[in-house]
Scaffold this active site. Structure first.
Site, PDB file in Angstrom:
ATOM      1  N   LYS A   1       0.824  -1.411   0.052  1.00 32.93           N
ATOM      2  CA  LYS A   1       0.145   0.116   0.040  1.00 32.93           C
ATOM      3  C   LYS A   1       0.760   1.246   0.040  1.00 32.93           C
ATOM      4  O   LYS A   1       0.640   2.197  -0.740  1.00 32.93           O
ATOM      5  CB  LYS A   1      -0.852  -0.129   1.092  1.00 32.93           C
TER       6      LYS A   1
ATOM      7  N   GLU B   1       9.036  -6.163   5.215  1.00 32.81           N
ATOM      8  CA  GLU B   1       9.147  -7.578   4.529  1.00 32.81           C
ATOM      9  C   GLU B   1       8.964  -7.455   3.121  1.00 32.81           C
ATOM     10  O   GLU B   1       9.744  -8.075   2.377  1.00 32.81           O
ATOM     11  CB  GLU B   1       7.929  -8.313   5.172  1.00 32.81           C
TER      12      GLU B   1
ATOM     13  N   GLY C   1      -5.843  -3.139   4.303  1.00 34.28           N
ATOM     14  CA  GLY C   1      -5.087  -4.234   3.671  1.00 34.28           C
ATOM     15  C   GLY C   1      -5.947  -5.512   3.437  1.00 34.28           C
ATOM     16  O   GLY C   1      -6.022  -6.160   2.518  1.00 34.28           O
ATOM     17  N   ARG C   2      -6.368  -5.824   4.432  1.00 35.36           N
ATOM     18  CA  ARG C   2      -7.341  -7.246   4.364  1.00 35.36           C
ATOM     19  C   ARG C   2      -8.572  -7.146   3.721  1.00 35.36           C
ATOM     20  O   ARG C   2      -9.173  -8.125   3.473  1.00 35.36           O
ATOM     21  CB  ARG C   2      -7.459  -7.674   5.976  1.00 35.36           C
TER      22      ARG C   2
ATOM     23  N   GLU D   1      -7.386  -9.720  12.772  1.00 36.88           N
ATOM     24  CA  GLU D   1      -7.018  -8.442  12.690  1.00 36.88           C
ATOM     25  C   GLU D   1      -7.942  -7.294  12.661  1.00 36.88           C
ATOM     26  O   GLU D   1      -7.836  -6.115  13.252  1.00 36.88           O
ATOM     27  CB  GLU D   1      -6.256  -8.043  11.514  1.00 36.88           C
TER      28      GLU D   1
ATOM     29  N   HIS E   1      -8.473 -36.476  10.901  1.00 40.53           N
ATOM     30  CA  HIS E   1      -7.484 -37.162  11.186  1.00 40.53           C
ATOM     31  C   HIS E   1      -6.504 -36.318  12.075  1.00 40.53           C
ATOM     32  O   HIS E   1      -5.198 -36.876  12.164  1.00 40.53           O
ATOM     33  CB  HIS E   1      -6.839 -37.875   9.834  1.00 40.53           C
TER      34      HIS E   1
ATOM     35  N   LYS F   1       5.572  -3.439  13.959  1.00 43.56           N
ATOM     36  CA  LYS F   1       6.498  -2.818  12.897  1.00 43.56           C
ATOM     37  C   LYS F   1       7.382  -1.845  13.438  1.00 43.56           C
ATOM     38  O   LYS F   1       8.661  -1.684  13.275  1.00 43.56           O
ATOM     39  CB  LYS F   1       5.538  -2.325  11.795  1.00 43.56           C
TER      40      LYS F   1
END
Length: 553
Positions: A206, A212, A267-268, A353, A384, A495
């Site tokens: 953004k 990262e 962002g999400r 978030e 399982h 951050k």
């Protein structure tokens, strides 16, 4: 000041929980042969069955009343109209505008945002068609064969999940890779399989400042320049989805290949924007627009359906019942569809978030539980792994089962087994072993609640509707809890501290706690003073190649 837990409706729900705590879900069915019909509904290609919940009619009535007494109607209208509802960041919340297919304007700060949105859609269409057709060429004149999306969080989870979910629609000559982890082994593993002449990188960030993502992007650019030879052209192989055009062009990306989105896109919630570029490249622009159409259909349903017939509202209220009154701490997402194997991770970020908050929109501490821990994996594997705990453990975990009804050609037998396993598990969680546990201590107690969401088929349209459904569910819960679902100060704190620790690698770290100081000392042993940073090393490696690549771009 209004206190949610002291409201008449909240107190009534507490009493109803005490009165119904020992109710058996199967007894609700025995008393009402129409329960399934009454407690299921369809929106487009999605069908929801919420009848297998420990939810009496009186409880559901009070939950509806809780929604009616909240600010939901007002906040919903404000979100869709562009009012500022992200109060801590002083922004509107307009991911719904990105899939708006209506004809009218949508005003934000006196400006109609729809022309810009439509312009970006057109940019996505033109670019995706050029790459998919082979018209877009790399520096050697060859067509693109591999697309690498570099992002993290919402810039990775959404497009990654959707591209993999819709794999059967993927362009046959394109392969897609998603790099998110700052761990260098992630990008190294991807790059070693690629040819720089036929690889396209999408840098999805953004602000074009996410640590990262930038580190991975610089590593990708260095690899490209070192392996592409003297004809390397960064501009032919790197594009960006970002609000920061200046930083992207300084990186070497051509201005016309910076795909814009806006500060009011969280962002999400961003996969509907240019962050969804990998989806358009994978399934085609028409497929991408079908996703938007499915989400828009769910938006309209959420806006117009009465609460009692409103799929996102009902799912949100059921969650509130378990979180705030029954005491559930977690929510399991279990897709019985391998194509949806990354959906639990996507919904984990969306929910946790957004609603992982302990203060309300006025900054006051809340005295009730908010967002649950969201987790899960594909159902056939889960049977399982963790289903044993869900059947007989001491944790109370509501489950969302998700599946598509239409089988793929040639694997009908597999799909039938998949669906029957899902139905068997939902039934077993509700019914249990039905033996008297006093006589058989190893019996399954049952009375474990679940919803079942069925897609007619896993198509772009139905996937878009499914994602929008969960977005609105999270929003409804945030409104009722009176929290801001659209900021993430905890993420920002991590951050900031990471940046401060990075700056202290060569200096005194006395401001940090003793544990951090001790651990940082161990890190220093492997990164001694004077060793070049990544930025310095990259500058040495790229040198004239980077400048020449930019000039040709």
């Amino acid at each position: 000041m209004f206190q949610l837990t002291r409201s008449v409706t909240w107190q009534a729900l507490k009493r109803l929980h005490e009165q119904t705590a020992n109710d058996r879900i199967r007894d609700y069915f025995a008393a009402d042969s129409q329960r399934f019909d009454r407690m299921s509904l369809r929106v487009g290609g999605l069908f929801l069955d919420y009848s297998k919940h420990q939810l009496s009619d009186a409880v559901l009535d009070k939950l509806i009343e809780l929604a009616e007494h909240s600010a939901l109607v007002q906040r919903r209208a404000q979100m869709f109209s562009g009012d500022i509802i992200n109060v801590t960041e002083d922004r509107p919340v307009l991911h719904t505008a990105l899939r708006n297919l209506g004809k009218g304007p949508l005003m934000v700060d006196g400006q109609d945002v729809m022309p810009e949105i439509q312009s970006t859609r057109e940019q996505i269409r033109t670019f995706s068609e050029a790459v998919r057709s082979g018209e877009w060429k790399g520096y050697s004149g060859e067509r693109i064969k591999d697309v690498v999306n570099i992002g993290i969080g919402g810039s990775d989870l959404g497009p990654n999940m959707a591209s993999r979910a819709l794999l059967k629609y993927r362009h046959p000559e394109l392969s897609f890779h998603f790099v998110s982890n700052v761990d260098g082994t992630h990008i190294q593993k991807v790059l070693r399989r690629l040819d720089p002449a036929t690889t396209l990188f999408i840098v999805s960030t953004k602000t074009f400042s996410t640590q990262e993502t930038l580190l991975n992007a610089k590593t990708a650019r260095r690899w490209f320049l070192e392996n592409a030879g003297p004809d390397a052209d960064v501009g032919a192989h790197f594009v960006a989805a970002s609000t920061n055009k200046k930083a992207a062009t300084e990186f070497g990306i051509r201005e016309e290949n910076v795909f814009e989105f806006w500060a009011w896109v969280g962002g999400r919630y961003s996969m509907w924007s240019s962050i969804g570029l990998p989806i358009a490249l994978s399934i085609g622009y028409d497929g991408f627009m079908e996703m938007l159409e499915g989400a828009y259909e769910m938006d309209q349903h959420f806006l117009t359906a009465p609460f009692r017939e409103n799929m996102p509202v009902l799912m949100a209220l059921i969650g509130i019942w378990y979180i705030n009154f029954v005491g559930a701490e977690t929510q399991a997402i279990v897709p019985y569809d391998q194509a949806l194997h990354q959906l639990p991770a996507f919904l984990q970020q969306l929910d946790m978030e957004s609603n992982g908050k302990s203060v309300d929109i006025f900054g006051h501490p809340v005295d009730y539980k908010t967002g649950p821990i969201v987790w899960g994996q594909t159902g056939s594997n889960g049977q399982h792994a963790f289903f044993q705990l869900l059947h007989q453990g001491t944790r109370y975990v509501p489950i969302d089962f998700i599946a598509s009804l239409k089988p793929e050609p040639g694997v009908e037998e597999h799909h039938f087994a998949l669906l029957t396993n899902m139905l068997a598990q939902a039934n077993a969680f509700m019914e249990g072993s039905q033996q008297d546990s006093r006589l058989d201590p190893y019996s399954c107690p049952g009375n474990r609640p679940s919803s079942t969401l069925l897609l007619d088929e896993l198509t772009p349209r139905n996937l878009g509707a499914l994602i929008a459904l969960y977005e609105h569910k999270v929003f409804v819960q945030g409104v009722i809890w009176n929290i801001n679902s659209f900021d993430q100060w905890g993420v920002q704190l991590g951050k900031r501290i990471a940046g401060e620790i990075s700056e202290r690698i060569d200096t005194n770290a006395g401001d940090f706690d003793p544990s951090t100081q001790g651990l940082l000392a161990l890190v220093r042993e492997h990164f001694p003073r004077g060793e070049p940073t990544t930025t310095e090393a990259e500058a040495k490696a790229t040198g004239e190649k980077g400048r020449k690549g930019k000039e040709r771009g």
